[in-house]
Enzyme design. Structure first.
Site, PDB file in Angstrom:
ATOM      1  N   SER A  20      18.607  -4.593   4.169  1.00 16.34           N
ATOM      2  CA  SER A  20      17.446  -4.600   3.278  1.00 16.34           C
ATOM      3  C   SER A  20      16.289  -3.823   3.900  1.00 16.34           C
ATOM      4  O   SER A  20      15.819  -4.154   4.988  1.00 16.34           O
ATOM      5  CB  SER A  20      17.000  -6.033   3.009  1.00 16.34           C
ATOM      6  OG  SER A  20      15.756  -6.047   2.344  1.00 16.34           O
ATOM      7  N   HIS A  45      19.935  -2.058   0.392  1.00 21.28           N
ATOM      8  CA  HIS A  45      19.373  -3.120  -0.449  1.00 21.28           C
ATOM      9  C   HIS A  45      17.867  -2.922  -0.580  1.00 21.28           C
ATOM     10  O   HIS A  45      17.154  -2.763   0.419  1.00 21.28           O
ATOM     11  CB  HIS A  45      19.664  -4.484   0.175  1.00 21.28           C
ATOM     12  CG  HIS A  45      19.333  -5.641  -0.710  1.00 21.28           C
ATOM     13  ND1 HIS A  45      20.181  -6.105  -1.683  1.00 21.28           N
ATOM     14  CD2 HIS A  45      18.223  -6.426  -0.770  1.00 21.28           C
ATOM     15  CE1 HIS A  45      19.631  -7.133  -2.305  1.00 21.28           C
ATOM     16  NE2 HIS A  45      18.437  -7.351  -1.772  1.00 21.28           N
ATOM     17  N   ASP A  47      14.507  -4.618  -2.249  1.00 22.41           N
ATOM     18  CA  ASP A  47      13.888  -5.794  -2.862  1.00 22.41           C
ATOM     19  C   ASP A  47      12.632  -5.394  -3.632  1.00 22.41           C
ATOM     20  O   ASP A  47      11.665  -4.899  -3.043  1.00 22.41           O
ATOM     21  CB  ASP A  47      13.512  -6.813  -1.780  1.00 22.41           C
ATOM     22  CG  ASP A  47      14.733  -7.478  -1.172  1.00 22.41           C
ATOM     23  OD1 ASP A  47      15.547  -8.026  -1.936  1.00 22.41           O
ATOM     24  OD2 ASP A  47      14.874  -7.450   0.064  1.00 22.41           O
ATOM     25  N   MET A  49       9.545  -6.730  -5.817  1.00 18.56           N
ATOM     26  CA  MET A  49       8.777  -7.948  -6.108  1.00 18.56           C
ATOM     27  C   MET A  49       7.503  -7.576  -6.864  1.00 18.56           C
ATOM     28  O   MET A  49       6.878  -6.555  -6.572  1.00 18.56           O
ATOM     29  CB  MET A  49       8.415  -8.672  -4.811  1.00 18.56           C
ATOM     30  CG  MET A  49       9.597  -8.986  -3.912  1.00 18.56           C
ATOM     31  SD  MET A  49       9.066  -9.854  -2.413  1.00 18.56           S
ATOM     32  CE  MET A  49      10.557  -9.754  -1.414  1.00 18.56           C
ATOM     33  N   HIS A  78      17.421  -5.241  -6.139  1.00 18.04           N
ATOM     34  CA  HIS A  78      17.256  -6.665  -6.468  1.00 18.04           C
ATOM     35  C   HIS A  78      15.873  -6.865  -7.084  1.00 18.04           C
ATOM     36  O   HIS A  78      14.855  -6.785  -6.398  1.00 18.04           O
ATOM     37  CB  HIS A  78      17.408  -7.478  -5.178  1.00 18.04           C
ATOM     38  CG  HIS A  78      17.227  -8.942  -5.348  1.00 18.04           C
ATOM     39  ND1 HIS A  78      17.096  -9.790  -4.269  1.00 18.04           N
ATOM     40  CD2 HIS A  78      17.148  -9.742  -6.451  1.00 18.04           C
ATOM     41  CE1 HIS A  78      16.950 -11.028  -4.695  1.00 18.04           C
ATOM     42  NE2 HIS A  78      16.972 -11.028  -6.020  1.00 18.04           N
ATOM     43  N   MET A  80      13.112  -9.004  -8.295  1.00 22.62           N
ATOM     44  CA  MET A  80      12.472 -10.314  -8.276  1.00 22.62           C
ATOM     45  C   MET A  80      11.185 -10.192  -9.077  1.00 22.62           C
ATOM     46  O   MET A  80      10.073 -10.252  -8.549  1.00 22.62           O
ATOM     47  CB  MET A  80      12.212 -10.758  -6.832  1.00 22.62           C
ATOM     48  CG  MET A  80      13.476 -11.145  -6.100  1.00 22.62           C
ATOM     49  SD  MET A  80      13.221 -11.485  -4.349  1.00 22.62           S
ATOM     50  CE  MET A  80      13.500  -9.838  -3.678  1.00 22.62           C
ATOM     51  N   MET A 151      20.913 -16.653  -3.401  1.00 18.73           N
ATOM     52  CA  MET A 151      19.812 -16.632  -2.448  1.00 18.73           C
ATOM     53  C   MET A 151      19.948 -17.804  -1.477  1.00 18.73           C
ATOM     54  O   MET A 151      20.107 -18.955  -1.888  1.00 18.73           O
ATOM     55  CB  MET A 151      18.466 -16.742  -3.183  1.00 18.73           C
ATOM     56  CG  MET A 151      18.137 -15.564  -4.081  1.00 18.73           C
ATOM     57  SD  MET A 151      17.935 -14.015  -3.176  1.00 18.73           S
ATOM     58  CE  MET A 151      16.554 -14.396  -2.093  1.00 18.73           C
ATOM     59  N   ASP A 189      22.004 -13.343   0.185  1.00 17.80           N
ATOM     60  CA  ASP A 189      20.774 -12.724   0.670  1.00 17.80           C
ATOM     61  C   ASP A 189      19.856 -13.805   1.212  1.00 17.80           C
ATOM     62  O   ASP A 189      19.507 -14.749   0.502  1.00 17.80           O
ATOM     63  CB  ASP A 189      20.093 -11.975  -0.483  1.00 17.80           C
ATOM     64  CG  ASP A 189      18.826 -11.245  -0.038  1.00 17.80           C
ATOM     65  OD1 ASP A 189      18.499 -11.272   1.157  1.00 17.80           O
ATOM     66  OD2 ASP A 189      18.169 -10.647  -0.914  1.00 17.80           O
TER      67      ASP A 189
END
Length: 229
Positions: A20, A45, A47, A49, A78, A80, A151, A189
């Site tokens: 990540s 990966h 993330d 957010m 991913h 979020m 998660m 993750d």
């Protein structure tokens, strides 16, 4: 004459690794991403957010678009974020290969529509479950998913402690998928390192996301091999 006794060799459980970039050096992001491929990584990966679904704000569409030409590895994005259906086209067009949506972030109807749209754009649709969400909540999404992300920390922060009590949920998901005949990858993750990786693999994980453990490893190629084998 007695035959010699041999100790039964334990089966090696294989997994793929998705470092990540949330834990990368942002001043040298291109260098760190290129190194993931050089060190034998399987995915990158990312993330995303939004400061709403989770407290922090991280990457967006422009970062995914900038990362795409830097590596030939699949981009495991991913989301979020709240109501991710609004951004499916943008992230897919920016270069995401896997696009993961939280089932807690929108209605079931909207999430299924988003997963169908991801597939229509030629990408791999995936869902994610927060620690408090039971395995059974994922069942309605099985027909539309290429991957399910479990998660093992609360989403929104890096460097958290691994939640070993999520392993029964991971095993339950594997059982449900097998029983239903669904060909779906399981990803984990949160807090994955050299110690916790084996628990994840033994519980059915196919892909392990690892952030600080990978980027702080003194010998990254060796760390990658350890996760994979």
């Amino acid at each position: 004459m007695m035959k010699p006794k041999f100790k039964k060799k334990e089966a090696v459980i294989m997994a793929k690794i998705a470092p990540s970039i949330l834990s990368a050096d942002f001043m040298n992001l291109e260098r760190d991403i290129r190194a993931i491929e050089k060190n034998g990584g399987d995915y990158v990966h990312i993330d995303v957010m939004d400061g709403n679904f989770v407290p922090n704000i991280t990457f967006g569409v422009p970062v995914v678009k900038a990362v795409r030409p830097v590596t030939s590895l699949p981009l495991d994005v991913h989301l979020m974020i709240d109501r991710p259906i609004r951004y499916v086209d943008a992230f897919c067009n920016a270069g995401a290969d896997y696009l993961t949506l939280h089932i807690e972030a929108d209605t079931q109807e909207n999430t299924i529509s988003a997963l169908k749209r991801i597939a229509a754009l030629g990408k791999a649709p995936a869902i994610s479950l927060k620690p408090g969400t039971p395995a059974e909540a994922a069942i309605p999404y099985f027909p539309y998913c290429s991957m399910i992300l479990v998660m093992t920390v609360e989403p929104g922060f890096g460097g958290q402690k691994f939640m070993a009590d999520m392993m029964p949920k991971l095993r339950r998901l594997r059982s449900l998928l097998t029983e239903g005949g669904f060909d779906c990858l399981l990803e984990v993750d949160g807090g994955v390192d050299s110690t916790t990786a084996s628990q994840c693999k033994e519980s059915g994980a196919d892909i392990l996301v690892t952030g600080s453990a990978y980027f702080k490893a003194p010998d990254k190629p060796e760390f990658v091999k350890m996760i994979q084998s």
